[in-house]
Design an enzyme around this catalytic site. Structure first.
Site, PDB file in Angstrom:
ATOM      1  CG  ASP A 230     -38.036  44.293  75.157  1.00  0.00           C
ATOM      2  OD1 ASP A 230     -38.869  43.373  75.058  1.00  0.00           O
ATOM      3  OD2 ASP A 230     -38.272  45.382  75.715  1.00  0.00           O
TER       4      ASP A 230
ATOM      5  CB  SER B 231     -33.140  49.991  74.845  1.00  0.00           C
ATOM      6  OG  SER B 231     -32.456  49.839  76.065  1.00  0.00           O
TER       7      SER B 231
ATOM      8  CG  HIS C 176     -35.592  49.031  77.671  1.00  0.00           C
ATOM      9  ND1 HIS C 176     -34.743  48.186  76.980  1.00  0.00           N
ATOM     10  CD2 HIS C 176     -36.835  48.515  77.495  1.00  0.00           C
ATOM     11  CE1 HIS C 176     -35.441  47.208  76.428  1.00  0.00           C
ATOM     12  NE2 HIS C 176     -36.718  47.391  76.728  1.00  0.00           N
TER      13      HIS C 176
END
EC number: 3.1.1.61
Length: 394
Positions: free
Chosen positions: A335, A211, A238
């Site tokens: 995540d 991310s 992401h």
């Protein structure tokens, strides 16, 4: 309003430090050629008491000059400006303050995504999709929350790196001795994470999640994998739509890999790198005995779509746990923790980026602190580790 990732904005992570280091507010500079935009961004940021906007300027050259006079943690930088644009300004800003964190404010266009990716390669830490009108910025709670969340996380990362920028040390006039004695707030490093066992089987697939700071980390890791690695590589980063298309193009150019944004129904074949497209979860399913890509609009997980957890679960089902090598790189939040836990419990191997080399040690920190990683490594060691592990004897 969407935040650009097909997900609602995340709440502040549990246990996240206030301010930048549990003390002083994060010190921010806003750089945009529109005075109206600067005012709206400043109000959005200063709506949080843990953020202080200490400078607001209209172009890259003014930003460099302001950084020489001010102590900063984070810079929110527009891309297209007169006199000096954002891409040109980045190396000059980092030359003044190497540890300052730069967030690019970019429109969701192919041109904006391409320039943003070049900015990330040049040293920017992250980007935020900028609304196309002042009305959207002024009224978009999702945009404001995402902006504040990223500024606070990157401010904390800057301080943890011992990098509270000392622009005041650079003026030509003498500096009072009392000022020179001031030190940045103390930083407490986390204890070394526990390390789990290493899988004994050559993997059939490599799965990577990332991310904040991920594009730069991916370029570094994948540059080591262009030869000697025959397994398919699946990546969930992401990013909003458009940006993932450009990410795949940059990986192909910079890393010499066969990278592409994944397409629904295409086969998963050796030697190819698949990037989850923005606003879709990327899964692997079996059809007629073959592994194929499946793109879904299932609800966001961990406030993200694409998300790492569903990718990991699907790869586990398609390939079997013992055949999976998973890797979690820099990023906010947690995540990947649940999906990687399932992979490891099924006999797979997991590695993660260490705190010192991460832009934000959220995702890799979550799996590292859970004790499920076979190795927690500096970024520069991850590519060689994957290559060695992937090329081992079956």
């Amino acid at each position: 309003m969407s935040d650009g990732f097909g997900r609602p904005p995340p709440p502040a992570p549990a246990g996240h430090p206030t301010g930048a280091a549990g003390g002083d507010p994060v010190r921010v500079m806003v750089v945009d050629d529109s005075a109206v935009i600067r005012g709206l961004l400043t109000r959005a940021l200063e709506g949080d008491t843990e953020i202080r906007v200490v400078a607001s300027v209209g172009d890259g050259q003014m930003a460099v000059n302001a950084l020489q006079r001010n102590s900063l943690d984070v810079i929110v930088l527009d891309i297209e400006m007169p006199v000096m644009d954002g891409l040109t300004a980045i190396p000059k800003l980092l030359a003044v303050a190497p540890q300052v964190k730069i967030i690019m404010a970019s429109t969701l266009t192919l041109r904006g995504a391409d320039i943003s990716m070049r900015c990330l390669s040049a040293g920017a830490a992250d980007y935020i999709p900028k609304p196309t009108s002042t009305r959207e910025i002024g009224g978009a709670d999702a945009f404001k929350r995402e902006l504040v969340s990223k500024v606070k996380a990157l401010g904390a990362a800057a301080r943890r790196a011992g990098s509270r920028t000392r622009g005041e040390l650079r003026p030509l006039n003498p500096v009072p001795a009392a000022f020179l004695k001031r030190e940045p707030p103390p930083v407490t490093l986390r204890p070394a994470p526990a390390v789990g066992s290493v899988g004994q089987v050559k993997p059939d697939v490599i799965a990577i999640g990332s991310s904040t700071g991920g594009p730069q980390a991916l370029f570094e890791v994948l540059a080591h994998l262009k030869t000697g690695v025959t397994q398919p590589i699946l990546i969930t980063q992401h990013m909003p739509a458009t940006f993932t298309t450009i990410l795949a193009e940059h990986i192909t150019r910079q890393c010499g890999m066969n990278a592409q944004e994944a397409k629904d129904g295409e086969p998963v074949v050796p030697g190819r790198c698949y990037i989850a497209p923005g606003d879709f979860h990327m899964l692997v399913t079996q059809r007629a005995g073959a592994n194929v890509i499946s793109l879904t609009k299932d609800p966001p997980e961990n406030f993200c779509r694409p998300a790492v957890d569903p990718m990991m679960r699907s790869i586990l089902r398609a390939f079997g746990g013992r055949k999976v090598l998973a890797c979690i790189l820099t990023g906010m939040g947690q995540d990947g923790l649940k999906g990687c836990t399932e992979v490891v419990n099924a006999g797979g191997t997991l590695i993660a980026q260490d705190e010192a080399s991460s832009v934000v040690w959220g995702m890799p920190g979550a799996v590292a602190q859970a004790g499920i990683c076979s190795a927690v490594l500096p970024l520069k060691e991850i590519g060689p580790y994957i290559r060695k592990f992937a090329s081992r004897a079956a």
